[in-house]
Design a protein around this motif. Structure first.
Motif, PDB file in Angstrom:
ATOM      1  N   SER A 194     -11.110   4.324  -6.148  1.00 16.92           N
ATOM      2  CA  SER A 194     -10.180   3.427  -5.477  1.00 16.92           C
ATOM      3  C   SER A 194     -10.467   1.965  -5.765  1.00 16.92           C
ATOM      4  O   SER A 194      -9.788   1.089  -5.252  1.00 16.92           O
ATOM      5  N   ASP A 217      -7.866  -1.077  -4.885  1.00 15.42           N
ATOM      6  CA  ASP A 217      -8.230  -2.212  -4.025  1.00 15.42           C
ATOM      7  C   ASP A 217      -7.983  -3.535  -4.728  1.00 15.42           C
ATOM      8  O   ASP A 217      -7.431  -4.480  -4.150  1.00 15.42           O
ATOM      9  N   ALA A 268      -0.714 -10.068  -3.858  1.00 17.43           N
ATOM     10  CA  ALA A 268      -0.160 -11.140  -3.009  1.00 17.43           C
ATOM     11  C   ALA A 268       0.007 -12.443  -3.791  1.00 17.43           C
ATOM     12  O   ALA A 268       1.114 -13.007  -3.810  1.00 17.43           O
ATOM     13  N   PRO A 328      -5.488   7.168  -6.045  1.00 21.16           N
ATOM     14  CA  PRO A 328      -5.895   7.886  -4.825  1.00 21.16           C
ATOM     15  C   PRO A 328      -4.713   8.279  -3.930  1.00 21.16           C
ATOM     16  O   PRO A 328      -4.874   9.137  -3.060  1.00 21.16           O
ATOM     17  N   ARG A 329      -3.578   7.680  -4.135  1.00 20.60           N
ATOM     18  CA  ARG A 329      -2.441   8.030  -3.265  1.00 20.60           C
ATOM     19  C   ARG A 329      -1.486   9.006  -3.941  1.00 20.60           C
ATOM     20  O   ARG A 329      -0.385   9.234  -3.445  1.00 20.60           O
ATOM     21  N   HIS A 379       0.833  -1.208   0.000  1.00 18.58           N
ATOM     22  CA  HIS A 379       0.000   0.000   0.000  1.00 18.58           C
ATOM     23  C   HIS A 379       0.867   1.257   0.000  1.00 18.58           C
ATOM     24  O   HIS A 379       0.602   2.217   0.723  1.00 18.58           O
TER      25      HIS A 379
END
Lengths: 486, 436
Positions: free
Chosen positions: B187, B191, B198, B425-426, B84
């Motif tokens: 987002s 997500d 992973a 979004p970041r 993240h």
């Protein structure tokens, strides 16, 4: 510094679950705290209150009992000799070295959290670093016992150090066992320094809050005259960064050197090139499992749930999953290459591990380290207190057995079938192992009772109130975390 | 486009600042043309060569190098989602573009398939013709025969298909989804990518490991090392992170992304290159060397012995100095990482050493007398004239040809879309982040 009035906190109505994070915002790492003073009060309360939870006393007495038993086992060993252990020829290393590697491994989470996660700017580390570091120190103390007591002639243990002497006798510098002495003692020293440096501001807080003279002098002595001036903080942060950078190689080096103890030999099952990174991953894996094992009851018992939040636990469980997968990767690659090598001894060593006389130990190892941790893929398990507690215990067991499997199965069935034997632990072997948990728990419980269990100063720095522009955005919750300098 | 969350006055997010101009388009074409010409020239030089082993290995080196760059980009991309990360959004697009190259990189593997179809594969992988190997070197053949279940052409190419498909899917997925977010915003995609990252990490680890076993380790089929996959992984970090730095510097030298990629980002990219591309690489390389040297088992030492006789000893030492010691000293301080030109020199240096590292992995042949020589001195004397053939023109024409094609195509793709994930979004966190 403990009661600086800060702006309005985010209105929170007793939040418990902060594991969800909407991209673009950062989930809060501290819950239900309205100002810095809340953190101070929550953490100091444990060290200051006259009454501690009954469970603490019960655990302490139990741990002391185990510690006493450790003392008894060691005394018996010294008085009688190494023959009281179940060692034989060819299994001349067994529980002692297994315990040594196990405990050194446990220590790794502390350094990883305090050094590597710090360099990676993982702010959530602040909630757990203090007691993970404490755990490191205590685990290394436990580890240090075992090489010390297994040498036979314990009264000349100082010969492991290269001390000039009139006999012109030196340790073997080409032996990884000697490198261990240096690696582990450096590790201990640096970890201790790191732990203590980080604790100085918090000790000063305890000193300032102390009521009685004894406490004032006690904490004051170790607070080293910390007054929290701007210059103090500036230097403190430089020192912290430098210590983090210096400790980072240690995270890798210590367990790499421990792995050399085995991997430089020519014994199948020991001699394999992946050992150094594989041991490091395993160490972090077991270390984090131990942090979870201890954090879960500690946060319940001492009311720290708002500082060691579910998010912290979730993150640790993710690291357990990652490192557990690395360990699983190493097991598989070892097995594959044992076949691929075409060397009959390699192949035998691994088949023997899985299907030989120690198959049950191998079975425990694989199921505890590779299979059950896969449950952490599910968030529901990662955030379930009982789920993670049980899984972390399982990992601890599995990692102990991993070292046992590596060490004993390779020794017991080496190249020459006529010299094969079985290692069966005696009650002294088992007693010493269990006793070492007593030592660990005793030290840990004392730490919980008398020292700041959570790095108060660091936790405050990751609260929204620490952002100098906090007030400007008090109405806009979106801007709380994002960047420190919007 | 809406950038309501961003302080419009501070950051120039106009499409002018976010897209490469015509010069990049020209450069991209010129690079591809030069690359194709160089590859054709290499092909002509190689045609009818009497040393197919040398030529094909040289080709493999450069192929593995562009593969390593792309895999490094993929690793960077999914790790950002996995953790993240906020700081890296501004520099993630170059990594995504590098990863997207995995969709076509299999084309450069076709010459190896072609060798197989022509029945020449054993010039590169000696296990491909066991009869020849047995006639030539029966001892080695005995060992290799035990691995035939794994080292046989059918399974070998099946695995190759599996790797390429996996990489193509992962690389394309992360790239396309990021582009989709440019238009979709929100987002949801972040997500999704976080969820996918992973399992992507698992697939990445396994495919990279076995690709390294197949295409690098099996060149000396009797030899084995459990850490080998990790060693190649470290090389992908060196190559991939260096390439990212070079692309970022290029973008900014072309007057784009002004004020968006800052010295903070360069410092962090430099730290990653330092930590993974140099220190981690050295750690893994040392672990492999030290354990084999110390154990001193003939089955294992031959691989290193062939790399420490004659000129190879110089190249081995050059690798130690050039891939670790010198760049370690140059990049350990703060300022070189924050000064784009200096960092660029470091990245050029490292990406070349990543190639040399692959050259060192691929080219040497374990001499047969390594098992029969009675002493190290005898062996070393017998091979004191062993040459690295580094100066052979085809090495360089293949390297440059492949590099020009690769970066030409990369640039062409980079030009078509915004240079950063503009609606991540970041993004705000990334643009305003500082190393304190």
């Amino acid at each position: 510094m403990s009661s600086i009035p800060v702006g309005k906190g985010i209105p929170v109505d007793h939040v418990v679950d902060n594991t969800a994070e909407h991209p673009g915002e950062r989930a809060p790492l501290v819950l239900n705290m309205h100002e810095f003073n809340d953190v101070t009060t929550t953490v100091c309360r444990v060290a200051e209150s006259r009454r501690v939870p009954m469970a603490w006393y019960v655990a302490f007495v139990f741990s002391l009992g185990l510690l006493g038993f450790l003392g008894f086992c060691i005394a018996y060993l010294f008085a009688t000799g190494v023959g009281v252990w179940g060692l034989n020829n060819p299994v001349m290393w067994a529980f002692d070295i297994t315990n040594f590697v196990f405990w050194v491994g446990i220590g790794h989470a502390g350094t990883l959290i305090s050094a590597i996660l710090f360099l990676f700017r993982q702010k959530w580390r602040t909630g757990i670093n203090r007691f993970a570091e404490a755990m490191t120190i205590f685990a290394v103390i436990c580890a240090g016992i075992f090489p010390g007591i297994h040498v036979g002639r314990v009264w000349v243990i100082y010969w492991v150090f290269p001390i000039p002497n009139q006999m012109e006798m030196w340790p073997q510098f080409r032996s990884p066992l000697l490198w261990d002495v240096f690696a582990v003692s450096t590790y201990f020293t640096v970890s201790l320094l790191f732990w203590y440096t980080g604790m100085v501001p918090d000790l000063a807080t305890l000193r300032d809050r102390a009521r009685g003279k004894i406490r004032q002098i006690g904490y004051g002595l170790f607070a080293l005259g910390w007054r929290g001036s701007n210059r103090h903080w500036h230097r403190y942060e430089r020192a912290y960064l430098l210590l983090a950078a210096l400790s980072t190689p240690l995270v890798l080096s210590v367990h790499s050197v421990v792995s050399f103890d085995f991997a430089v030999s020519q014994l199948p099952g020991w001699h394999t090139t992946i050992f150094p990174p594989y041991f490091v991953a395993g160490a972090i894996f077991s270390g984090f499992a131990m942090v979870v094992t201890l954090a879960v009851p500690a946060r319940e018992l001492f009311g720290l749930k708002d500082l060691i939040t579910l998010r912290h636990l979730d993150n640790m469980n993710k690291i357990i999953l990652v490192t557990g997968s690395m360990v699983g990767y190493a097991y598989s690659i070892e097995f594959f290459i044992a076949w691929y090598s075409g060397a009959m001894y390699e192949k035998f060593a691994f088949l023997n591990r899985a299907f030989g006389q120690y198959w049950w130990a191998y079975f425990i190892m694989v199921s505890c380290n590779v299979i059950t941790p896969q449950l952490f893929w599910f968030k529901r398990i990662r955030t379930s207190i009982w789920g993670m507690f049980i899984l972390s215990l399982i990992v601890n067991i599995g990692m102990w057995f991993e070292r046992f499997v590596i060490i004993v199965s390779s020794l017991a069935n080496d190249f020459l079938p006529t010299s094969w034997d079985v290692f069966i632990p005696t009650w002294v072997d088992i007693g010493t192992m269990i006793g070492s948990f007593g030592l660990f728990m005793t030290l840990f419980l004392l730490f919980c009772r008398y020292l700041p269990m959570i790095a108060m100063a660091e936790v405050k720095a990751v609260m929204p109130e620490a952002d100098p522009h906090h007030d400007d955005h008090a109405s806009d919750a979106k801007d709380e975390e994002g960047g420190a300098n919007s | 486009m809406s950038h309501a969350a961003l302080d419009a006055g501070r950051f120039d997010l106009s499409s002018q600042n976010l897209t490469l101009g015509a010069p990049a388009s020209l450069l991209s074409r010129v690079l591809v043309i030069i690359g194709v010409v160089l590859l054709i020239v290499s092909g002509m030089m190689a045609w009818g060569t009497d040393d197919l082993a040398m030529v094909s290995k040289s080709y493999l080196v450069s192929f593995m190098w562009i593969l390593a760059i792309s895999l490094g980009g993929l690793f960077f991309t999914f790790v950002q989602h996995l953790t993240h990360a906020g700081w890296s959004v501004a520099v993630r697009r170059p990594a995504e573009v590098l990863a997207a190259n995995l969709a076509w990189i299999w084309i450069f593997f076709l010459p190896i398939v072609f060798m197989w179809l022509r029945g020449d594969l054993d010039a590169l992988f000696i296990w491909a013709d066991m009869e020849h190997l047995r006639a030539h070197n029966p001892e080695e053949a005995d060992v290799v025969a035990k691995k035939e279940a794994y080292l046989n052409t059918g399974f070998f190419f099946t695995r190759a298909v599996a790797y390429f498909v996996t990489w193509a899917i992962l690389g394309t997925f992360f790239y396309r989804m990021s582009l989709k977010q440019d238009s979709e915003g929100g987002s949801r995609i972040t997500d999704l990518l976080q969820k996918v990252s992973a399992p992507a990490a698992l697939l990445f680890g396994l495919t990279v490991t076995f690709a390294a076993f197949d295409w690098l380790m099996s060149l000396s089929p009797a030899w084995f090392s459990t850490i080998f996959g990790v060693y190649f992984f470290a090389g992908t970090c060196t190559a991939g992170f260096s390439a990212m730095i070079l692309i970022c510097v290029y973008i900014q030298r072309s007057g784009r992304m002004k004020g968006l990629i800052t010295s903070e980002h360069y410092q962090d990219l430099g730290k990653l290159l330092f930590a993974f591309g140099m220190v981690f690489w050295a750690y893994i390389g040392f672990s492999q060397y030290m354990l084999i040297w110390y154990g001193n088992i003939p089955e294992e030492t031959g691989w290193f012995l062939s790399r420490q006789v004659g000129d190879w000893s110089l190249l081995s030492l050059a690798l130690l100095a050039g891939h670790f010691i010198i760049p370690f000293l140059c990049l350990i301080s703060r300022w070189p990482k924050r000064y784009p030109l200096f960092l660029m020199v470091g990245a050029v240096w490292m990406i070349i050493f990543a190639w040399l590292d692959l050259y060192w992995l691929v080219m040497p042949v374990i001499p047969e007398d390594v098992y029969t020589a009675t002493s190290y001195t005898e062996f070393a004397d017998a091979h004191e004239n062993a040459s690295t053939h580094l100066s052979t023109p085809i090495n360089w024409s293949l390297f440059l040809g492949m590099a020009c094609c690769y970066f030409g195509i990369t640039l062409g793709r980079l030009r078509r879309h915004p240079l950063l994930p503009e609606r991540d979004p970041r993004l705000k966190e990334s643009l305003s982040f500082e190393n304190i």
